[in-house]
Design an enzyme around this catalytic site. Structure first.
Site, PDB file in Angstrom:
ATOM      1  N   TYR A  43       0.847  -1.187   0.000  1.00  0.00           N
ATOM      2  CA  TYR A  43       0.000   0.000   0.000  1.00  0.00           C
ATOM      3  C   TYR A  43       0.891   1.248   0.000  1.00  0.00           C
ATOM      4  O   TYR A  43       2.035   1.224   0.463  1.00  0.00           O
ATOM      5  CB  TYR A  43      -0.924   0.008   1.216  1.00  0.00           C
ATOM      6  CG  TYR A  43      -2.053  -1.005   1.130  1.00  0.00           C
ATOM      7  CD1 TYR A  43      -3.326  -0.637   0.729  1.00  0.00           C
ATOM      8  CD2 TYR A  43      -1.822  -2.348   1.454  1.00  0.00           C
ATOM      9  CE1 TYR A  43      -4.362  -1.568   0.651  1.00  0.00           C
ATOM     10  CE2 TYR A  43      -2.851  -3.287   1.376  1.00  0.00           C
ATOM     11  CZ  TYR A  43      -4.115  -2.883   0.973  1.00  0.00           C
ATOM     12  OH  TYR A  43      -5.137  -3.808   0.897  1.00  0.00           O
ATOM     13  N   GLU A  44       0.330   2.338  -0.495  1.00  0.00           N
ATOM     14  CA  GLU A  44       1.083   3.573  -0.720  1.00  0.00           C
ATOM     15  C   GLU A  44       1.755   4.128   0.532  1.00  0.00           C
ATOM     16  O   GLU A  44       2.809   4.764   0.455  1.00  0.00           O
ATOM     17  CB  GLU A  44       0.124   4.614  -1.315  1.00  0.00           C
ATOM     18  CG  GLU A  44       0.764   5.902  -1.754  1.00  0.00           C
ATOM     19  CD  GLU A  44      -0.249   6.829  -2.406  1.00  0.00           C
ATOM     20  OE1 GLU A  44      -0.004   8.042  -2.391  1.00  0.00           O
ATOM     21  OE2 GLU A  44      -1.288   6.351  -2.918  1.00  0.00           O
ATOM     22  N   SER A  45       1.162   3.878   1.706  1.00  0.00           N
ATOM     23  CA  SER A  45       1.690   4.444   2.941  1.00  0.00           C
ATOM     24  C   SER A  45       2.927   3.719   3.464  1.00  0.00           C
ATOM     25  O   SER A  45       3.537   4.168   4.434  1.00  0.00           O
ATOM     26  CB  SER A  45       0.604   4.431   4.018  1.00  0.00           C
ATOM     27  OG  SER A  45       0.058   3.126   4.157  1.00  0.00           O
ATOM     28  N   GLY A  46       3.281   2.563   2.852  1.00  0.00           N
ATOM     29  CA  GLY A  46       4.510   1.898   3.251  1.00  0.00           C
ATOM     30  C   GLY A  46       4.440   0.451   3.682  1.00  0.00           C
ATOM     31  O   GLY A  46       5.481  -0.207   3.753  1.00  0.00           O
ATOM     32  N   THR A  73       7.211   6.059   2.506  1.00  0.00           N
ATOM     33  CA  THR A  73       6.574   6.217   1.189  1.00  0.00           C
ATOM     34  C   THR A  73       7.586   6.467   0.073  1.00  0.00           C
ATOM     35  O   THR A  73       7.445   5.914  -1.022  1.00  0.00           O
ATOM     36  CB  THR A  73       5.525   7.338   1.250  1.00  0.00           C
ATOM     37  OG1 THR A  73       4.498   6.969   2.177  1.00  0.00           O
ATOM     38  CG2 THR A  73       4.872   7.569  -0.113  1.00  0.00           C
TER      39      THR A  73
END
Length: 262
Positions: free
Chosen positions: A52-55, A83
């Site tokens: 996911y984009e947040s890490g 990120t």
């Protein structure tokens, strides 16, 4: 054995999940993409790696996340990185097999709009915006798009191109220097569309049980081409439907919602 008691949203989700192979490294968008990706993880692809984009890398959420910042993603991940590392090392480094995206609108070449409906300066509707989708659409090895099909969502010309699909078709994407295969499948509540190998125009190659070609054409804002080898989507098996419904029930309970997603 399959079950014929399913909704249009359920067969769309199941059909999308089936495209993910075990061991695939998948960059996941929130919403329908996340539902389909997690269903794959819970059924036929237990070793799919969800990013996911947040890490979070290797996220295994117990319920569907409300956003990329949902704590369950970090708590259940194999590891969490910043990120910038997600984008620079994983995405730009060519380590993402599949980008799984949603959309507000797509056009005949699978370009995505998530920015505005109407003119940019005076929009009728201002949408959530790009987020990481333009980078995912341009850098992942291939892209799956999932959304419900209607003339408002499947339009001949987008008011705004947020994320590149196949641009103007043909080899336009390659000429623009955009790596990756781009969108290879668009999964809807009516069927599955894939790009023509030469023109890259979306073509109906799969249709869900009980849906007619006329219904799909009526829900498309251009003269949709139909594959001569059109196939009917296999009905969801009872175990997969049970896993999907349980996931929605757990999510609804965790977030204090009434009922799940039908």
């Amino acid at each position: 054995m399959g079950s014929e008691d399913f909704t249009a949203t359920e067969i769309m989700t199941v059909a999308a999940s089936r495209l993910l192979k075990d061991g695939t490294v998948c960059f996941v968008g929130i919403g329908l993409p996340s539902t389909a990706a997690n269903l794959a993880r819970l059924t036929h692809a237990p070793d799919v790696v969800l990013i996911y984009e947040s890490g979070p890398i290797g996220a295994k959420p117990t319920v569907l996340p409300l956003s990329i910042g949902d704590g369950d993603l970090a708590l259940t991940a194999d590891t969490v990185v910043g990120t910038p590392e997600i984008f620079r090392y994983w995405l730009q480094g060519g380590r993402i097999d599949v980008g799984f995206l949603g959309a507000a609108q797509v056009d005949r070449f699978a370009n995505i709009n998530t920015t505005v409906i109407g003119s940019y300066d005076a929009p009728k509707v201002r949408l959530p915006g790009a987020g990481g989708a333009p980078e995912i659409a341009s850098q992942a090895k291939e892209v799956f798009i999932v959304l419900k099909q209607s003339p408002k969502a499947f339009v001949a010309k987008l008011p705004f191109v947020t994320s590149a699909g196949h641009l103007d078709g043909g080899d336009a994407r390659a000429k623009a220097g955009i790596p990756g295969a781009g969108p290879t499948a668009v999964i809807t509540d009516l069927g599955i569309l894939t790009p023509d190998p030469v023109t890259k125009e979306l073509t109906l190659t799969g249709i869900h049980p009980g849906v007619t070609v006329e219904q799909v054409k009526a829900a498309t804002g251009w003269d949709l081409k139909i594959s001569s080898g059109l196939k009917t989507t296999g009905i969801p098996d009872a175990g997969t439907l049970a896993a999907l419904r349980d996931l929605h029930a757990r999510t609804a309970a965790a977030h204090g919602q009434v009922g799940g997603e039908g």
